[in-house]
Design a protein around this motif. Structure first.
Motif, PDB file in Angstrom:
ATOM      1  N   MET A 115      -1.906   3.904   8.023  1.00  0.00           N
ATOM      2  CA  MET A 115      -1.044   2.989   7.274  1.00  0.00           C
ATOM      3  C   MET A 115      -0.139   3.790   6.343  1.00  0.00           C
ATOM      4  SD  MET A 115      -2.521  -0.600   5.838  1.00  0.00           S
ATOM      5  CE  MET A 115      -3.470  -0.853   7.343  1.00  0.00           C
ATOM      6  N   SER A 156      -0.354  -3.900  -7.626  1.00  0.00           N
ATOM      7  CA  SER A 156      -0.832  -2.792  -6.790  1.00  0.00           C
ATOM      8  C   SER A 156      -1.042  -1.564  -7.649  1.00  0.00           C
ATOM      9  CB  SER A 156       0.170  -2.508  -5.674  1.00  0.00           C
ATOM     10  OG  SER A 156       0.197  -3.608  -4.787  1.00  0.00           O
ATOM     11  N   VAL A 215      -3.907   3.410  -1.974  1.00  0.00           N
ATOM     12  CA  VAL A 215      -3.200   2.403  -2.764  1.00  0.00           C
ATOM     13  C   VAL A 215      -3.957   1.094  -2.594  1.00  0.00           C
ATOM     14  CG1 VAL A 215      -1.066   1.054  -2.942  1.00  0.00           C
ATOM     15  CG2 VAL A 215      -0.958   3.527  -2.541  1.00  0.00           C
ATOM     16  N   VAL A 253      -7.657  -2.403   4.456  1.00  0.00           N
ATOM     17  CA  VAL A 253      -6.898  -3.385   5.232  1.00  0.00           C
ATOM     18  C   VAL A 253      -6.936  -2.958   6.703  1.00  0.00           C
ATOM     19  CG1 VAL A 253      -4.594  -4.383   5.587  1.00  0.00           C
ATOM     20  CG2 VAL A 253      -5.392  -3.850   3.267  1.00  0.00           C
ATOM     21  N   HIS A 254      -7.234  -3.888   7.596  1.00  0.00           N
ATOM     22  CA  HIS A 254      -7.227  -3.585   9.024  1.00  0.00           C
ATOM     23  C   HIS A 254      -5.789  -3.562   9.539  1.00  0.00           C
ATOM     24  CE1 HIS A 254     -11.652  -5.147   9.627  1.00  0.00           C
ATOM     25  NE2 HIS A 254     -11.564  -4.090   8.837  1.00  0.00           N
ATOM     26  N   PRO A 255      -5.564  -2.815  10.640  1.00  0.00           N
ATOM     27  CA  PRO A 255      -4.179  -2.640  11.119  1.00  0.00           C
ATOM     28  C   PRO A 255      -3.463  -3.938  11.458  1.00  0.00           C
ATOM     29  CG  PRO A 255      -5.666  -1.110  12.243  1.00  0.00           C
ATOM     30  CD  PRO A 255      -6.527  -2.038  11.420  1.00  0.00           C
ATOM     31  N   ASP A 256      -4.202  -4.960  11.855  1.00  0.00           N
ATOM     32  CA  ASP A 256      -3.549  -6.153  12.389  1.00  0.00           C
ATOM     33  C   ASP A 256      -3.618  -7.355  11.457  1.00  0.00           C
ATOM     34  OD1 ASP A 256      -6.254  -6.343  12.481  1.00  0.00           O
ATOM     35  OD2 ASP A 256      -6.373  -7.262  14.460  1.00  0.00           O
ATOM     36  N   GLU A 257      -4.018  -7.175  10.222  1.00  0.00           N
ATOM     37  CA  GLU A 257      -4.144  -8.337   9.325  1.00  0.00           C
ATOM     38  C   GLU A 257      -3.208  -8.185   8.134  1.00  0.00           C
ATOM     39  OE1 GLU A 257      -8.268  -8.436   8.055  1.00  0.00           O
ATOM     40  OE2 GLU A 257      -8.084  -6.548   6.972  1.00  0.00           O
ATOM     41  N   SER A 258      -2.771  -9.314   7.597  1.00  0.00           N
ATOM     42  CA  SER A 258      -1.935  -9.284   6.397  1.00  0.00           C
ATOM     43  C   SER A 258      -2.793  -8.894   5.195  1.00  0.00           C
ATOM     44  CB  SER A 258      -1.302 -10.658   6.167  1.00  0.00           C
ATOM     45  OG  SER A 258      -2.286 -11.562   5.706  1.00  0.00           O
ATOM     46  N   LEU A 259      -2.139  -8.601   4.072  1.00  0.00           N
ATOM     47  CA  LEU A 259      -2.878  -8.190   2.873  1.00  0.00           C
ATOM     48  C   LEU A 259      -3.789  -9.319   2.404  1.00  0.00           C
ATOM     49  CD1 LEU A 259       0.109  -6.469   1.015  1.00  0.00           C
ATOM     50  CD2 LEU A 259      -1.720  -5.346   2.312  1.00  0.00           C
ATOM     51  N   SER A 319       3.778  -6.755  -3.566  1.00  0.00           N
ATOM     52  CA  SER A 319       3.623  -5.895  -2.393  1.00  0.00           C
ATOM     53  C   SER A 319       3.702  -6.731  -1.128  1.00  0.00           C
ATOM     54  CB  SER A 319       2.298  -5.143  -2.454  1.00  0.00           C
ATOM     55  OG  SER A 319       2.335  -4.239  -3.535  1.00  0.00           O
ATOM     56  N   GLY A 367       3.168  -6.687   2.990  1.00  0.00           N
ATOM     57  CA  GLY A 367       2.445  -5.866   3.956  1.00  0.00           C
ATOM     58  C   GLY A 367       2.127  -6.564   5.253  1.00  0.00           C
ATOM     59  N   ASP A 368       2.922  -7.554   5.646  1.00  0.00           N
ATOM     60  CA  ASP A 368       2.619  -8.215   6.917  1.00  0.00           C
ATOM     61  C   ASP A 368       2.709  -7.225   8.075  1.00  0.00           C
ATOM     62  OD1 ASP A 368       2.060 -10.597   5.808  1.00  0.00           O
ATOM     63  OD2 ASP A 368       3.933 -11.588   6.363  1.00  0.00           O
ATOM     64  N   PRO A 369       1.764  -7.320   9.027  1.00  0.00           N
ATOM     65  CA  PRO A 369       1.879  -6.464  10.212  1.00  0.00           C
ATOM     66  C   PRO A 369       3.193  -6.842  10.921  1.00  0.00           C
ATOM     67  CG  PRO A 369      -0.184  -7.737  10.231  1.00  0.00           C
ATOM     68  CD  PRO A 369       0.656  -8.298   9.140  1.00  0.00           C
ATOM     69  N   GLN A 382       6.947  -3.650 -11.643  1.00  0.00           N
ATOM     70  CA  GLN A 382       6.443  -3.924 -10.300  1.00  0.00           C
ATOM     71  C   GLN A 382       6.552  -5.406  -9.991  1.00  0.00           C
ATOM     72  OE1 GLN A 382       2.681  -1.911  -8.897  1.00  0.00           O
ATOM     73  NE2 GLN A 382       2.285  -3.899  -8.015  1.00  0.00           N
ATOM     74  N   VAL A 430       2.867   3.823   3.080  1.00  0.00           N
ATOM     75  CA  VAL A 430       3.245   3.052   1.896  1.00  0.00           C
ATOM     76  C   VAL A 430       4.646   3.459   1.448  1.00  0.00           C
ATOM     77  CG1 VAL A 430       2.666   2.478  -0.496  1.00  0.00           C
ATOM     78  CG2 VAL A 430       0.832   2.853   1.172  1.00  0.00           C
ATOM     79  N   MET A 452      -1.881   8.109   3.912  1.00  0.00           N
ATOM     80  CA  MET A 452      -2.149   7.202   2.798  1.00  0.00           C
ATOM     81  C   MET A 452      -2.918   5.987   3.317  1.00  0.00           C
ATOM     82  SD  MET A 452       0.685   6.535  -0.133  1.00  0.00           S
ATOM     83  CE  MET A 452       1.161   8.267  -0.105  1.00  0.00           C
ATOM     84  N   ARG A 453      -3.898   5.513   2.559  1.00  0.00           N
ATOM     85  CA  ARG A 453      -4.684   4.364   3.010  1.00  0.00           C
ATOM     86  C   ARG A 453      -4.469   3.205   2.035  1.00  0.00           C
ATOM     87  NH1 ARG A 453     -10.540   6.866   4.219  1.00  0.00           N
ATOM     88  NH2 ARG A 453     -10.796   5.064   5.572  1.00  0.00           N
ATOM     89  N   VAL A 454      -4.670   2.007   2.548  1.00  0.00           N
ATOM     90  CA  VAL A 454      -4.425   0.808   1.734  1.00  0.00           C
ATOM     91  C   VAL A 454      -5.676  -0.061   1.703  1.00  0.00           C
ATOM     92  CG1 VAL A 454      -3.000  -1.264   1.437  1.00  0.00           C
ATOM     93  CG2 VAL A 454      -1.960   0.857   2.279  1.00  0.00           C
ATOM     94  N   VAL A 461      -4.067  -3.093  -3.300  1.00  0.00           N
ATOM     95  CA  VAL A 461      -3.357  -4.310  -3.684  1.00  0.00           C
ATOM     96  C   VAL A 461      -4.409  -5.263  -4.242  1.00  0.00           C
ATOM     97  CG1 VAL A 461      -1.841  -6.167  -2.906  1.00  0.00           C
ATOM     98  CG2 VAL A 461      -1.712  -3.907  -1.809  1.00  0.00           C
ATOM     99  N   ARG A 507       2.600   0.200  10.887  1.00  0.00           N
ATOM    100  CA  ARG A 507       2.137  -0.544   9.727  1.00  0.00           C
ATOM    101  C   ARG A 507       2.597   0.128   8.443  1.00  0.00           C
ATOM    102  NH1 ARG A 507      -1.990  -4.369   8.469  1.00  0.00           N
ATOM    103  NH2 ARG A 507      -1.081  -5.351   6.622  1.00  0.00           N
ATOM    104  N   LEU A 561       3.249   5.221  -7.810  1.00  0.00           N
ATOM    105  CA  LEU A 561       4.162   4.275  -7.166  1.00  0.00           C
ATOM    106  C   LEU A 561       5.466   4.161  -7.954  1.00  0.00           C
ATOM    107  CD1 LEU A 561       1.504   1.499  -6.382  1.00  0.00           C
ATOM    108  CD2 LEU A 561       2.428   3.219  -4.796  1.00  0.00           C
ATOM    109  N   VAL A 619       5.596  -1.584  -1.798  1.00  0.00           N
ATOM    110  CA  VAL A 619       5.423  -2.083  -3.154  1.00  0.00           C
ATOM    111  C   VAL A 619       6.830  -2.237  -3.734  1.00  0.00           C
ATOM    112  CG1 VAL A 619       4.353  -1.667  -5.397  1.00  0.00           C
ATOM    113  CG2 VAL A 619       3.253  -0.807  -3.309  1.00  0.00           C
TER     114      VAL A 619
END
Lengths: 208, 208
Positions: free
Chosen positions: A1, B73, B86, B43-49, A73, A75-77, A70, A3, B1-3, B88, A84, A49, A88
């Motif tokens: 992912m 965030s 990061v 957060v999984h690759p296919d799901e919204s925040l 954020s 972050g929709d796929p 700020q 950012v 970077m991971r979310v 959210v 992905r 950020l 922010v």
């Protein structure tokens, strides 16, 4: 992912007409090469950020030293064709007497666009901009934002034009003056300015 | 970077004493294994925040079907020993009559803690929780939040105890009633409840 940060930076057109404008860049690299977008880019591994937002704004538009806040954020796929990417978003207001923007790095061009006449925007930046506009309107209602956008001394007509520019609609003069009077964020000065037939009293924002 | 997403979920202790509580989990995996933390995760690759926030909350605590709102965030380098992460943060309020939480997946335990007596928290979660508390207090001031936290009909004393729990300080009864009267978010009912010597009038939140 990955950012990114994106910046929604508002100003008024410096011609006294109270046209609300937003800073956009023309993308010089894919995806969306040649399309207008909010300034922004990837966060570096060693920066916060907000530091990333300030750096991207400076690199892509030459705009520096602004108050940033700020926003939200996103972050929709599927919001970014590169994979992905969570962004922010930051919100900023700058004074109409700032220097004109100068494009740099990934930006082919940088300029202010009237909010009422925007080009098609890359990614989900139209939605981010709309969210920023919502924040600006909420702040206007609660805190009488605008000290960044008006000179230190202003008339109530100038304040009303600012509000009209941000809200995107005309306001009734008497209702607007009643609204201002019921709040305490502007202070009358013992000075006036000749505008048309009779002198108009000048005001300042409280605490400025 | 991971979310990641993290959830700051407030409630009142269901004993009528108006103690503000927050949902925490005891981490069952490193880093910070055995330390209390806000519920959350990657957060999984296919799901919204927001989908990720709902999933983590359900998996780690069994809490489901709540109103969630994005808070802020947090992304300072060094906030997570695993590398650059990061997060959210989301904000939620639940009714005091909800079911008790049930720990699952990475959480060894899940329970509500009084905000006034918290354990040491993992990562920067103390700062995130403080930010969530700020949001709750701001909402209280502007919108009279609390319909999630009180029964449909309540006395002004109950409303005052709720405000005191959220603000963390005692309020003057007469000032509080003046503050309520100057707003329009509660509506008096033609009903009262016997409390102590004399009957106390009942109120409801407007629009509920």
């Amino acid at each position: 992912m990955r950012v990114t940060v994106d910046i929604v930076l508002f100003t008024l057109r410096p011609d006294g007409a109270a046209t609300l404008e937003v800073l956009l860049v023309e993308r010089g690299v894919p995806p969306y090469e040649g399309t207008w977008a909010l300034p922004g880019g990837f966060v570096h591994p060693d920066e916060s950020l907000e530091t990333a937002a300030r750096r991207e704004l400076r690199e892509e538009t030459g705009v520096d030293d602004v108050y940033l806040e700020q926003l939200y954020s996103f972050g929709d796929p599927g919001r970014d064709p590169r994979g992905r990417v969570v962004t922010v978003a930051y919100y900023a207001l700058v004074s109409p007497d700032r220097r004109p923007p100068e494009a740099g790095t990934d930006a082919r061009a940088a300029r202010f666009w009237p909010v009422a006449a925007l080009p098609k925007l890359a990614f989900d930046h139209a939605a981010i901009l709309e969210y920023g506009l919502g924040r600006l309107r909420t702040k206007l209602e609660w805190t009488g934002v605008g000290f960044e956008l008006l000179p230190p001394k202003f008339t109530l007509s100038e304040l009303q034009r600012l509000h009209e520019a941000i809200l995107g609609r005309d306001l009734d003069k008497r209702n607007f003056r009643r609204w201002v009077a019921a709040r305490d964020f502007v202070v009358p000065l013992k000075e006036s300015r000749r505008t048309g037939r009779k002198p108009a009293q000048l005001f300042r924002f409280r605490g400025r």
